[in-house]
Design a protein around this motif. Sequence first.
Motif, mmCIF file in Angstrom:
data_model
loop_
_atom_site.group_PDB
_atom_site.id
_atom_site.type_symbol
_atom_site.label_atom_id
_atom_site.label_comp_id
_atom_site.label_asym_id
_atom_site.label_seq_id
_atom_site.Cartn_x
_atom_site.Cartn_y
_atom_site.Cartn_z
ATOM 1 N N GLY A 375 0.838 -1.197 0.000
ATOM 2 C CA GLY A 375 0.000 0.000 0.000
ATOM 3 C C GLY A 375 0.866 1.237 0.000
ATOM 4 N N ARG A 381 -3.587 10.700 3.638
ATOM 5 C CA ARG A 381 -4.937 10.426 4.134
ATOM 6 C C ARG A 381 -4.925 9.537 5.368
ATOM 7 N NH1 ARG A 381 -9.239 10.710 -0.583
ATOM 8 N NH2 ARG A 381 -8.124 12.055 -2.010
ATOM 9 N N HIS A 383 -3.013 6.790 5.650
ATOM 10 C CA HIS A 383 -2.663 5.424 5.302
ATOM 11 C C HIS A 383 -1.154 5.366 5.064
ATOM 12 C CE1 HIS A 383 -6.967 4.411 4.386
ATOM 13 N NE2 HIS A 383 -6.987 5.716 4.174
ATOM 14 N N GLU A 384 -0.400 4.964 6.051
ATOM 15 C CA GLU A 384 1.044 4.910 5.899
ATOM 16 C C GLU A 384 1.427 3.851 4.872
ATOM 17 O OE1 GLU A 384 2.910 4.271 9.621
ATOM 18 O OE2 GLU A 384 2.257 6.185 10.491
ATOM 19 N N HIS A 386 2.981 0.721 3.338
ATOM 20 C CA HIS A 386 3.254 -0.531 4.034
ATOM 21 C C HIS A 386 3.513 -1.653 3.028
ATOM 22 C CE1 HIS A 386 -1.145 0.004 3.586
ATOM 23 N NE2 HIS A 386 -1.162 -1.274 3.281
ATOM 24 N N ARG A 422 -3.938 -6.777 7.419
ATOM 25 C CA ARG A 422 -3.250 -5.520 7.178
ATOM 26 C C ARG A 422 -3.695 -4.838 5.881
ATOM 27 N NH1 ARG A 422 1.700 -4.609 9.325
ATOM 28 N NH2 ARG A 422 1.481 -2.610 8.238
ATOM 29 N N GLU A 424 -5.664 -2.851 3.095
ATOM 30 C CA GLU A 424 -6.611 -1.752 3.073
ATOM 31 C C GLU A 424 -7.117 -1.548 1.652
ATOM 32 O OE1 GLU A 424 -4.651 1.656 4.657
ATOM 33 O OE2 GLU A 424 -4.331 0.773 6.629
ATOM 34 N N ASP A 427 -4.990 -1.389 -1.807
ATOM 35 C CA ASP A 427 -3.727 -2.124 -1.738
ATOM 36 C C ASP A 427 -3.607 -3.130 -2.882
ATOM 37 O OD1 ASP A 427 -3.071 -0.735 0.500
ATOM 38 O OD2 ASP A 427 -3.074 -2.442 1.875
ATOM 39 N N SER A 468 -8.622 3.737 13.009
ATOM 40 C CA SER A 468 -7.708 3.120 12.042
ATOM 41 C C SER A 468 -8.437 2.106 11.176
ATOM 42 C CB SER A 468 -6.535 2.463 12.767
ATOM 43 O OG SER A 468 -6.966 1.391 13.578
ATOM 44 N N ALA A 472 -9.142 2.449 7.094
ATOM 45 C CA ALA A 472 -8.648 1.340 6.270
ATOM 46 C C ALA A 472 -9.713 0.891 5.281
ATOM 47 C CB ALA A 472 -8.219 0.174 7.159
ATOM 48 N N PRO A 475 -10.768 4.830 1.823
ATOM 49 C CA PRO A 475 -9.659 5.744 1.525
ATOM 50 C C PRO A 475 -10.102 7.146 1.145
ATOM 51 C CG PRO A 475 -9.996 4.229 -0.292
ATOM 52 C CD PRO A 475 -10.908 3.774 0.812
ATOM 53 N N ARG A 478 -10.120 10.985 5.413
ATOM 54 C CA ARG A 478 -8.769 11.324 5.881
ATOM 55 C C ARG A 478 -8.804 11.588 7.376
ATOM 56 N NH1 ARG A 478 -6.112 16.390 5.864
ATOM 57 N NH2 ARG A 478 -7.678 17.244 4.446
#
Length: 735
Positions: A375, A381, A383-384, A386, A422, A424, A427, A468, A472, A475, A478
């Motif tokens: 991702g 927004r 969403h780190e 990952h 994990r 989202e 992804d 969180s 997820a 998207p 934010r």
Amino acid sequence: MGDKANTHTGAAGRATAADHPASVRNVVLVGHSGSGKTTLVEALALTAGAVNRAGRVEDGTAVSDYDEIEHRQQRSVQLSLVPLEWDGYKINLLDTPGYADFVGELRAGLRAADAALFVVSASDGPETMAGATRMVWEECAAVGMPRAIVVTHLEAARSDFEQMTRTCETFFGGDDPDAVIPLYLPLHGEPGHDGHAPVTGLVGLLSQRVFDYASGERKESEPDPDQLPLIEEARNRLIEGIIAESEDETLMDRYVSGEEIDYKTLVGDLERAVARGVFHPVLAAAPAAPGARQGIGTVELLELITGGFPTPLERAAPVVTTPSGDARTVNVCDPDGPLVAEVVKTASDPYVGRISLVRVFSGTLRPDDTVHVSGHGLADRGHEDHDVDERIGALSSPFGKQQRVLSHCIAGDMACVAKLGRAETGDTLSAKDDPLLMEPWDMPDPLLPLAIQAHSKPDEDKLSQGLSRLVAEDPTMRLEQNQATHQVVLWCLGEAHADVALERLRNRYGVQVDVVPHKVSLRETFADRSAGRGRHVKQSGGHGQFAICEIEVEPLPNGSGIEFVDKVVGGAVPRQFIPSVEKGVRAQAAKGVAAGYPLIDVRITLLDGKSHSVDSSDAAFQTAGALALREAAADAKIHLLEPVAEVQVLVADDYVGAVMSDLSGRRGRVVGTEQAPGSRTLVRAEIPEIEIGRYAVDLRSLSHGTGRFSRAYTRHEPMPSQLGDRMREQAQDVS
């Protein structure tokens, strides 16, 4: 296509894995709220044999049952997949919300689909086509997505198929209205006591055959002689439209010379033109009579989908890179190729956990595979980026509230994947030894702030996890932890979007939150030069505290921040305590000097001071520095500064005047306009952020859904004195 005899039996509701991409059709339904998309999906499911005559699947739930919020609000709020089998094909119908707040779900459906059905109501006026529906049509046109139009609500008393067809030609045809033409005309029965004649069937313009649904079963017959003149003009126009888009350049000359073009040739050219996205047939649909097995027009629509819409093999391969950004080439929809799949929707099930709806673009996905989840690109927004390897659980195909197990999911097909903890929305799934990444699809920017806080201490403990999981799934939302205002802010697309977010936090994740007024990051500055003296002297036995400093404060240009200058001479303030004074004034500046907002854009000059050989200390001079700044502020005029945003509003030309007037009423300054494609205008303005907290909602109302805007912070500037005084009073009341 559509003019064939009714030889189909449909499927008994089994959702099986497709054997080859050529047997799959992925279709997204698009239309404004209330146009009848979900009803149409249920009618298609009935005709395909996937539900019974009461519209129920095997467990008694409706095919569209998925989210309790949708039942309470009586509208779709999320993307849902309904897989059907028809004539040896697997059809994945993607039902999307029609309300503008959930356009993110629509964009996800467009990403996953290979063709689009635009659903319009025969009882609606042209205003329903002029807003978001038309813009989505233009987006599909830009990427060449095949499109067809279904006119619904023919049973309504005010329905007018011919008028709606002309409206579609105007709004969807653009420079080529002959590319938007009906394939069928509705047939009407005897008028009732209200004078409205119900739709009982259709007449196929190409085949000149009548498809009568009056008995509850589709029956085919020859038209009556008196019906032929009524369809001749429409039939000739349809044939001319098909020939105009034909790849056979000789066909038009043959037609003009009077040659009768073979029916199979016309159907073949029609199907190819639809698949290429250059011809957009209009079909009609009406509900099934009580107890009927088929809704009017559903067989014709299923035949269009299977015969005219493209296979996943005809879709261009996605742009794929490695997570580090190196380009990769992936063959078009190859079940034996490298795995490339995308999470188009994420949902949470109270018993199963997180469920990911996945479109496979290359390779084959199987249960218990270990896949790489990437991702990237949505850090702004919340969403780190990952990269993680995860073992997927079971594959299934949704139907109502059921999840039917699948043995595999090949390229071109879709499936629900369990246990991707994990993953989202947006992804990419790929092989763990060959990680790949698809660029996220274009998503609207959420511009309506919703400031929240936990209702109680137990809610505070659950809030972070609930938020969180919420972002997820979505998207388009934010999450902001605003360091300046110390608020938790959910940025949403509109009020309905915000309401759904709050309800999901409350009912799905068990978190009660309170909505609080959203704050903008105000600042303070000195309007003119001022001086202050800070005296911190205390003696109470043992070591005391002694520090005196004198400062001068002067305003600086916008964006200068805080500048500290040392002009002490003669050691009045020992060198080791100069940093202490600076630390004290900066700490006080961060707290504010008038209304509690940070102080910016000033130069603070240390001029003089006094110390004591025993009682002076770092802490004493920090305190003296803070006191000096507060005294300087007490004798000066302090400006409250508000953030100003640059706003770009894209709006239909008809609403430019209203938009510019509204911006002026919000203390905005219009700095320019320019023409944009599609009879639209881009208006650029600078406007205080405090005035546009609800602009996402207000612009939609003002422009009848045709407007969109973006915003970007530019600077802080002085707030009008009257408004500034009011903000100071509010700050004092809070303190």
